[in-house]
Design a protein around this motif. Structure first.
Motif, short mmCIF file in Angstrom:
data_model
loop_
_atom_site.label_atom_id
_atom_site.label_comp_id
_atom_site.label_asym_id
_atom_site.label_seq_id
_atom_site.Cartn_x
_atom_site.Cartn_y
_atom_site.Cartn_z
N LEU A 11 0.85 -1.20 0.00
CA LEU A 11 0.00 0.00 0.00
C LEU A 11 0.88 1.25 0.00
CD1 LEU A 11 -3.04 0.91 0.36
CD2 LEU A 11 -2.45 1.20 2.78
N PRO A 12 0.72 2.11 -1.01
CA PRO A 12 1.48 3.37 -0.97
C PRO A 12 1.05 4.20 0.24
CG PRO A 12 0.51 2.99 -3.15
CD PRO A 12 -0.10 1.99 -2.22
N ILE A 13 2.02 4.79 0.88
CA ILE A 13 1.72 5.54 2.11
C ILE A 13 0.75 6.68 1.82
CG2 ILE A 13 3.66 7.16 1.95
CD1 ILE A 13 4.05 6.68 5.01
N THR A 14 0.76 7.14 0.59
CA THR A 14 -0.16 8.22 0.22
C THR A 14 -1.61 7.75 0.25
OG1 THR A 14 0.34 7.59 -2.06
CG2 THR A 14 1.49 9.51 -1.18
N ASP A 15 -1.82 6.43 0.24
CA ASP A 15 -3.18 5.90 0.30
C ASP A 15 -3.64 5.61 1.72
OD1 ASP A 15 -3.07 6.03 -2.41
OD2 ASP A 15 -3.28 3.87 -2.78
N VAL A 16 -2.79 5.87 2.69
CA VAL A 16 -3.18 5.62 4.08
C VAL A 16 -4.08 6.76 4.55
CG1 VAL A 16 -2.39 5.37 6.46
CG2 VAL A 16 -1.09 4.31 4.59
N ALA A 17 -5.31 6.42 4.90
CA ALA A 17 -6.26 7.45 5.33
C ALA A 17 -6.00 7.83 6.78
CB ALA A 17 -7.69 6.95 5.15
N GLN A 18 -5.62 6.82 7.57
CA GLN A 18 -5.53 7.04 9.01
C GLN A 18 -4.61 5.99 9.61
OE1 GLN A 18 -9.38 6.61 10.82
NE2 GLN A 18 -8.56 6.71 12.89
N TRP A 19 -3.78 6.40 10.54
CA TRP A 19 -2.92 5.43 11.23
C TRP A 19 -3.65 4.88 12.44
CZ3 TRP A 19 0.93 3.73 8.53
CH2 TRP A 19 1.61 4.57 7.63
N TYR A 20 -3.70 3.57 12.48
CA TYR A 20 -4.27 2.89 13.66
C TYR A 20 -3.34 3.09 14.84
CZ TYR A 20 -5.72 -1.17 16.50
OH TYR A 20 -6.12 -2.01 17.51
N ARG A 21 -2.05 2.90 14.59
CA ARG A 21 -1.01 3.12 15.60
C ARG A 21 0.26 3.55 14.89
NH1 ARG A 21 -2.24 0.19 20.19
NH2 ARG A 21 -0.41 1.13 21.15
N GLU A 22 1.13 4.22 15.65
CA GLU A 22 2.46 4.54 15.13
C GLU A 22 3.49 4.07 16.14
OE1 GLU A 22 3.02 8.35 13.26
OE2 GLU A 22 0.86 8.75 13.26
N THR A 23 4.57 3.52 15.65
CA THR A 23 5.61 3.01 16.53
C THR A 23 6.95 3.08 15.81
OG1 THR A 23 6.20 1.14 17.96
CG2 THR A 23 5.36 0.60 15.78
N ASP A 24 8.02 2.69 16.51
CA ASP A 24 9.32 2.66 15.83
C ASP A 24 9.48 1.38 15.03
OD1 ASP A 24 10.17 5.10 16.91
OD2 ASP A 24 10.82 4.13 18.76
N VAL A 25 9.23 0.26 15.70
CA VAL A 25 9.47 -1.04 15.08
C VAL A 25 8.23 -1.91 15.21
CG1 VAL A 25 10.81 -3.20 15.24
CG2 VAL A 25 11.97 -0.98 15.52
N ILE A 26 7.84 -2.50 14.08
CA ILE A 26 6.78 -3.51 14.11
C ILE A 26 7.44 -4.87 13.94
CG2 ILE A 26 4.72 -4.42 12.97
CD1 ILE A 26 4.21 -1.62 11.86
#
Lengths: 490, 490
Positions: A11-26
């Motif tokens: 998924l291109p990041i430009t298509d991300v509508a909303q972040w569920y969570r943000e972190t350093d490492v998944i």
């Protein structure tokens, strides 16, 4: 976003509508590799989210015997009176990895074996300093130490000095994976790792050429989780994915006992490929027919339907399984004499039916429909040499050489499809640097993408050279490196 | 555009400054697959540009023996008095493809075998209706027809009715690839295909999810060529790329005679992977040690250093080569008696040195350092059964069973590394539908991308079942389909 995100459509990041969570490492997957990646990423100062597809973490490591391949003179080895040398361990592991060995990984793994032992014990993993001497699939008591591979078996015995290197986390019997994962997951949580269960990774999120996060199904919804530094794929092999096995590792499809958990469906490998990673060694895997215990079976002869021996019967069960599955047009028998009939009191672990019995070897030969005279000739040669403590034909270790000269005789049927267990799991995965960085087909790094455990091709590379403990050893060690690399990416 | 375009960095169409050329279909590679793809794409009405990396087209097909695996009662088979059946051909080819067979491709290939024969003759390819009866690597005269695989050898002989199916384009001796490619390339040019030589494809040009063209180095410059309908990758295998062989097909690295041309460097496969295609069966390939001619060697026994036979000595040379390369810890010998010494007048094709001679079999056994009594026991069993026209041990065909009872004896050394030829080439490639459409790891089509020949995984899938003619048969037939598919894409 497509209706459903799939591994081959990052998924291109430009298509991300909303972040569920943000972190350093998944970290994707909470088995041995993922837990260690998470611990080390957190220890390096990163905020870490671990996504686990199952309802609890643990992965296939938690289901496993838990043996960890360690050497070079670990405290457990020394306490049990064994000397070992890093170079012997390296020489052995390199040979055991076969023609597709990754020498740089084997080197790093061996050089850091004592450090890794210490690290594991610091996570709370305990090894009872006791040695179990017999051939077995795991120590049946609490003992930590046993010989788990082909170290004492030809041709490896001629290549490097043997030492017992299987280390089982303390528990009575088979399930060393339980205390191992209990300690690692407790430790991960203590380090502040957030473990989200029932969270299934679907595909990567890409920012130009960089991996910037993961689309995951969490609580039934597709959610975008941002990873500022990196994504570490530790989601296990693909032995439970019949279609992938048929496509990539068809030889393993002949196994009848897939080793792993239902989420070993190759999703992490596919996500990595979809993100531009190259998969290598995909055809290889573990193929085991547990002809021991009982260890008395090492004194048998194993023949195919030409009536000839084809292997030294003191090999690791994975080497026998591989040799048999490579010859699909043959039948296979394990032959004992009356001296070994006490083992008949309980069925062998491998589930082998009795194929025949005979008052003489000729009678058994006839009963097994072997060519006239062949089994008798094979046994005659074997017995002549065994009496001299030699096996120039197949090179079995002298300690298992006993003339089979006490009729009656009996044979077990090892032929795949006739009842014997052939346990299988996959070795193939993403091509990674020892740091866990995933490589493209051209050998370039995919920025922000890491893999370990059976999402990567690691230390174990071929069926015929495998030893118990190589998988968890590799997964935990290189999981640590991948976590650290992701956490510290510039 | 990056300084140099690489397969793992497809060029977005928005980055194309200028089109060097625009066409309907681009074919990469002018070997057997590419020529057929170009002919059929043009025949379907498409404008076609074929990019050839070398200074002239022809590829590895032009260097090959030129045998084409065709059956089901071709005019050549019938003229030579042979009956054949599509179902027998299908059953045989499916078994010969091994566990990773693509049944849908095998089915289509067999069902259209007579049509493909006709098509080839319409391109000008001539088959002299003459049968060559002996085991050989190719017909040494102008005869078209010979048995080129394991059709008459166990276990395949027990699976399907044998027929000779190797068809060589007319020429005296080995080089059937020359008239084949001369005809196909002439025909392509007649159809208006533009062949640009010294044009090396570097990566794809992508328009969203579609493949829209190719970046190629032409006259030393990176040029963008637009493909309105499709790109067909036919650029050959990767046996000449040592790094790829080590990474993907390490077993083949033990070969000492790579079969192909210097441009068999895997570039087409890598371009396809970079564009999102999945590569499968990458570890497999052809492994041949030509122990015939002389055909008298089929009357030998072949033993390993246990002194035992391990194969029926009437197999295709690729099946023997595979069996030997699978056992890297062993030595291998081909044993004859004085009745076969006339073959010593010229060295065997396989380049085998003489390993030993003996007035008795025991003397030879000692000279070869085989375990005492083993070779003698093996020969005794062999001779006893041979006298009855049977080989229940390894199932050699009765017509090659002659007791080896005329001392003195001699042995040739087949051990890899001691002088024997082990010719190798790769079978792995992009996963495609029979139409040539390239699939992603999830099994989705990459729109506009096609592959054939050894850029794809086709009919030949495993070393032990290979037969001469499968590669060119597959390349020409599925090349045609891929060209047609690309030309007619909606």
């Amino acid at each position: 976003m497509h209706a459903t995100a799939t591994p081959d459509r990052p998924l291109p990041i430009t298509d991300v509508a909303q972040w569920y969570r943000e972190t350093d490492v998944i970290v994707i997957g909470g088995g041995g590799a993922g837990a260690c990646a998470a611990i080390e990423a957190a220890a390096a100062g990163a905020q870490v989210i671990l996504l686990e597809a199952a309802s609890d973490a643990g992965g296939s490591t938690a289901l496993a015997g838990g043996l960890i391949y360690l050497g070079g003179g670990t405290p457990t080895q020394r306490a049990c009176g064994f000397e070992d040398d890093i170079e012997d361990m390296y020489t052995y592991l390199l040979a055991a990895a076969g023609p597709n060995a990754d020498a740089s990984k084997v080197r790093l793994y061996c050089d850091n074996s004592l450090e890794h032992y210490d690290w594991l014990t610091h996570q709370g993993v305990e090894f009872k300093p006791e040695y179990y001497p017999d051939k077995h699939t795991n120590t049946p008591n609490e003992a930590a130490l046993m010989t788990t591979g082909n170290e004492e078996a030809w041709p490896y015995s001629a290549i490097a000095k043997a030492a017992p290197r299987g280390h089982k986390p303390r528990i009575k019997g088979d399930h060393g994976g339980i205390p191992l994962m209990a300690n690692l997951l407790r430790r991960a949580r203590e380090q502040g790792v957030e473990i989200i269960c029932e969270a299934r990774a679907l595909t990567t999120i890409v920012d130009g050429e960089e991996i910037a996060g993961i689309v995951a199904r969490i609580d039934g919804k597709e959610c975008c989780v941002r990873a500022r530094r990196g994504v570490v794929l530790c989601a296990g092999g693909f032995i439970m994915n019949e279609e992938m096995v048929a496509r990539y590792a068809p030889r393993l499809a002949r196994g009848n006992y897939p080793n792993g958990n239902p989420n070993d469906n190759g999703s992490g490998i596919r996500i990595g490929i979809g993100a531009g990673g190259a998969a290598i060694n995909m055809h290889e895997g573990f193929i085991c027919t547990p002809f021991y215990p009982p260890h008395q079976f090492l004194e048998s002869i194993i023949v195919d339907d030409s009536g000839q021996r084809f292997i030294n019967e003191d090999v690791y069960h994975g080497r026998l399984g591989s040799a048999i599955l490579d010859r699909p047009d043959r039948r296979f028998y394990l032959v004992i004499d009356s001296r070994h009939f006490d083992v008949l009191e309980r069925p062998p672990l491998g589930g082998y039916p009795v194929a025949g019995t005979g008052e003489t070897i000729e009678e058994l030969e006839t009963e097994l429909a072997l060519p006239e005279g062949t089994l008798a000739a094979t046994l005659k040669t074997y017995n002549q040499f065994a009496a001299r403590g030699e096996d120039p034909v197949q090179h079995k270790h002298p300690k298992y050489l006993v003339a089979l000269d006490q009729p009656p005789y009996a044979a077990f049927d090892l032929t795949p499809g006739n009842g014997a267990i052939y346990a299988v799991m996959t070795f193939g995965g993403l091509d990674t640097l020892p740091t866990g960085e995933v490589l493209t087909v051209e050998g370039n790094v995919v920025p922000g993408l890491y893999a370990a455990g059976r999402n990567s091709a690691g230390i174990p590379r071929c069926a015929e050279g495998y030893a118990s403990g190589m998988s968890i050893g590799d997964a935990t060690f290189f999981g640590r490196l991948a976590g650290r690399s992701a956490a510290t990416r510039q």
